[in-house]
Write a protein that holds these residues in place. Sequence first.
Motif, PDB file in Angstrom:
ATOM      1  N   ALA A   1      43.095  36.558  36.920  1.00  0.00           N
ATOM      2  CA  ALA A   1      41.638  36.444  36.801  1.00  0.00           C
ATOM      3  C   ALA A   1      41.054  35.762  38.025  1.00  0.00           C
ATOM      4  O   ALA A   1      41.721  34.965  38.687  1.00  0.00           O
ATOM      5  CB  ALA A   1      41.284  35.657  35.547  1.00  0.00           C
ATOM      6  N   PRO A   2      39.793  36.049  38.350  1.00  0.00           N
ATOM      7  CA  PRO A   2      39.130  35.329  39.442  1.00  0.00           C
ATOM      8  C   PRO A   2      38.845  33.884  39.044  1.00  0.00           C
ATOM      9  O   PRO A   2      38.705  33.571  37.856  1.00  0.00           O
ATOM     10  CB  PRO A   2      37.836  36.118  39.646  1.00  0.00           C
ATOM     11  CG  PRO A   2      37.578  36.770  38.326  1.00  0.00           C
ATOM     12  CD  PRO A   2      38.927  37.071  37.747  1.00  0.00           C
ATOM     13  N   TYR A   3      38.772  33.020  40.034  1.00  0.00           N
ATOM     14  CA  TYR A   3      38.413  31.629  39.782  1.00  0.00           C
ATOM     15  C   TYR A   3      36.985  31.572  39.231  1.00  0.00           C
ATOM     16  O   TYR A   3      36.111  32.321  39.689  1.00  0.00           O
ATOM     17  CB  TYR A   3      38.504  30.843  41.089  1.00  0.00           C
ATOM     18  CG  TYR A   3      38.223  29.371  40.950  1.00  0.00           C
ATOM     19  CD1 TYR A   3      39.189  28.513  40.443  1.00  0.00           C
ATOM     20  CD2 TYR A   3      36.997  28.846  41.321  1.00  0.00           C
ATOM     21  CE1 TYR A   3      38.934  27.160  40.313  1.00  0.00           C
ATOM     22  CE2 TYR A   3      36.728  27.489  41.195  1.00  0.00           C
ATOM     23  CZ  TYR A   3      37.698  26.657  40.682  1.00  0.00           C
ATOM     24  OH  TYR A   3      37.444  25.316  40.540  1.00  0.00           O
ATOM     25  N   PRO A   4      36.709  30.711  38.246  1.00  0.00           N
ATOM     26  CA  PRO A   4      35.344  30.627  37.705  1.00  0.00           C
ATOM     27  C   PRO A   4      34.319  30.362  38.802  1.00  0.00           C
ATOM     28  O   PRO A   4      34.420  29.393  39.554  1.00  0.00           O
ATOM     29  CB  PRO A   4      35.438  29.450  36.730  1.00  0.00           C
ATOM     30  CG  PRO A   4      36.864  29.433  36.305  1.00  0.00           C
ATOM     31  CD  PRO A   4      37.645  29.825  37.526  1.00  0.00           C
ATOM     32  N   GLY A   5      33.355  31.256  38.917  1.00  0.00           N
ATOM     33  CA  GLY A   5      32.328  31.140  39.938  1.00  0.00           C
ATOM     34  C   GLY A   5      32.632  31.920  41.199  1.00  0.00           C
ATOM     35  O   GLY A   5      31.774  32.032  42.079  1.00  0.00           O
ATOM     36  N   GLN A   6      33.864  32.454  41.299  1.00  0.00           N
ATOM     37  CA  GLN A   6      34.248  33.192  42.505  1.00  0.00           C
ATOM     38  C   GLN A   6      33.333  34.386  42.736  1.00  0.00           C
ATOM     39  O   GLN A   6      33.018  35.132  41.827  1.00  0.00           O
ATOM     40  CB  GLN A   6      35.694  33.670  42.357  1.00  0.00           C
ATOM     41  CG  GLN A   6      36.200  34.504  43.524  1.00  0.00           C
ATOM     42  CD  GLN A   6      37.643  34.932  43.300  1.00  0.00           C
ATOM     43  OE1 GLN A   6      38.511  34.090  43.124  1.00  0.00           O
ATOM     44  NE2 GLN A   6      37.880  36.235  43.291  1.00  0.00           N
ATOM     45  N   ASN A   7      32.901  34.552  43.984  1.00  0.00           N
ATOM     46  CA  ASN A   7      31.968  35.623  44.339  1.00  0.00           C
ATOM     47  C   ASN A   7      32.757  36.860  44.768  1.00  0.00           C
ATOM     48  O   ASN A   7      33.082  37.046  45.931  1.00  0.00           O
ATOM     49  CB  ASN A   7      31.052  35.152  45.469  1.00  0.00           C
ATOM     50  CG  ASN A   7      29.842  36.061  45.634  1.00  0.00           C
ATOM     51  OD1 ASN A   7      29.730  37.077  44.957  1.00  0.00           O
ATOM     52  ND2 ASN A   7      28.948  35.690  46.534  1.00  0.00           N
TER      53      ASN A   7
END
Length: 629
Positions: A295-301
């Motif tokens: 999963a992407p890091y929380p907040g990752q753009n």
Amino acid sequence: MEGSVGNSLKQKMILVIYLWFTNLSIVFGNNHMVGFGEQPLSKIAIYSTVLALHSSASITASPFSLGNSNEGDDTDWVTVELESPKPSIDDWVGVFSPAKFDSETCPGTENHVGHIEAPYVCTAPIKYKYANHSDSNYVKTGKATLKFQLINQRADFAFALFSGGLSNPNLVAVSNNISFVNPKVPVYPRLALGKSWDEMTVTWTSGYNIDEAVPFVEWGPTGGRKTRSPAGTLTFDRNSLCGEPARTVGWRDPGFIHTSFLKELWPNQRYTYRLGHILSNGSYVKSKKYSFKGAPYPGQNSLQRVIIFGDMGKAERDGSNEYANYQPGSLNTTDQLIKDLDNYDIVFHIGDLPYANGYISQWDQFTAQVQKITSRVPYMIASGNHERDWPNSGSFFDTPDSGGECGVLAETMYYFPAENRAKFWYKADYGMFRFCIADSEHDWREGSEQYKFIEHCLATVDRKHQPWLIFSAHRPLAYSSNAWYGMEGSFEEPEGREHLQKLWQKYKVDIAFYGHVHNYERICPIYQNQCVNSEKTHYSGTVNGTIHVVVGGGGSHLSDYTPSPPVWSVFRDRDFGFGKLTAFNHSYLLFEYKRSSDGNVYDFFTISRDYRDVLARVHDGCDKTTLAT
């Protein structure tokens, strides 16, 4: 007052007539009368089976050994040859697993209401076909050939020929037994997010208990060093279930459900994994290789794509069990999602999964149907009425919709990051998204335990880094122009928005998704029954109200709309389909509604805004008092 009472009585009469018509038996193929929208296996009066074996009747299944085909060790096709001296249009063939299904395998008679003695057959088949399914000349010739697709369900199989139709089954002939090469192997992997953003869980089914073999997942970065993570094991027996048919004719041993937690994942890293068991003799059993992306890091753009729908159900690729037209669109949805696997990252199936309704074998069938999806991307589920509801079981709705499952199957077969698996609500952070998944089958009203969770989930998101705030529940807790709700005059699940809209408004929820109603509908950005934005396809600036979307057309028989749609209903489509969210960055979100039949987009809207637009004051969007006051 008199007029009001009269109108109310008239409305109730219309509702009764409507329900009567929608439950009428209707005619499908082979001229068999069946009820619309009923679990197909429930049409079989299996307790009434009469032993009528005929020396001139025969049924043979081949090959004897399954799992050697190109489809792998978990799926294979079987050819069934049958012959009857007295063929009839009502003759049918049932597939039984385990292969031994006579009265010797029946539990105590106390489970069989109305039966003084144990019936000859006390368990439903896992699927069935009419004898003339492939050859209309069967009634003339007495001979037929049927093709069945079987999945590995941890036991052997036998086929039985019945006369007398589904209501009065007479057992005419029983086939030889057939089996998969290794019926216990690990199958049907199901990925899900863990409680932490950098954790992925893998759940699967096998025939191995912990005293026979130790379960594990062998995994690591693609092309990198592999490690092993242990797995926990769960199962249940019929006494864990709440009622019939789950405890009686629908019961089937679920095998063993294993879950492993893969931790400290790198964001967006591709990993490969295999399911495994270490046998007591030291040898290994391993599955084929699968892969997933962290999963992407929380907040990752980064580009983040989400599929969301409800009410899919299951269907058989061999055409069996289709006589009730029960889940006519489920394979279309499944196949479109499989076809588009490279173009989304996570799935939310918001309730009503297989519609097993107490027939436990159907959960295996469903996990097999969606395994190409669930083995590749996180498959997050919500609780629906057909998973949870049962009288006097603690469900908010006192209905028998789960067929006696009362949540046990869903809570065991799938993992979801709830603090308490029996309380089916949780949050899921995925990159720029925060998902607050509610359980519409438990009390959500103000003051309840779930209400406190919902508020905490909405209040604790960092909107600067996770701008896209999504609420979801199985039942429409806000708005739907479904005919049933229209007749009630509420256009919602009663007491839904009455208690929750203050939270959606206060915390500026972007979109709320629902299933339960089997169609698609988009509602304008709305608060207190009033559209707060006149745009149709592009919303920008301050979040003045929440957009509500019904995406319940995943595959089950379709629902009708009220004849006169309310003004807040922007777009409706009575077809099978699903929704897709695409977050391009922190300022731009795209929603698309796609039909399952062709994968094309039939409705869409975009949201564009900056962080300051989320902070802006809106009506009822701030605490009533502050220190400044």
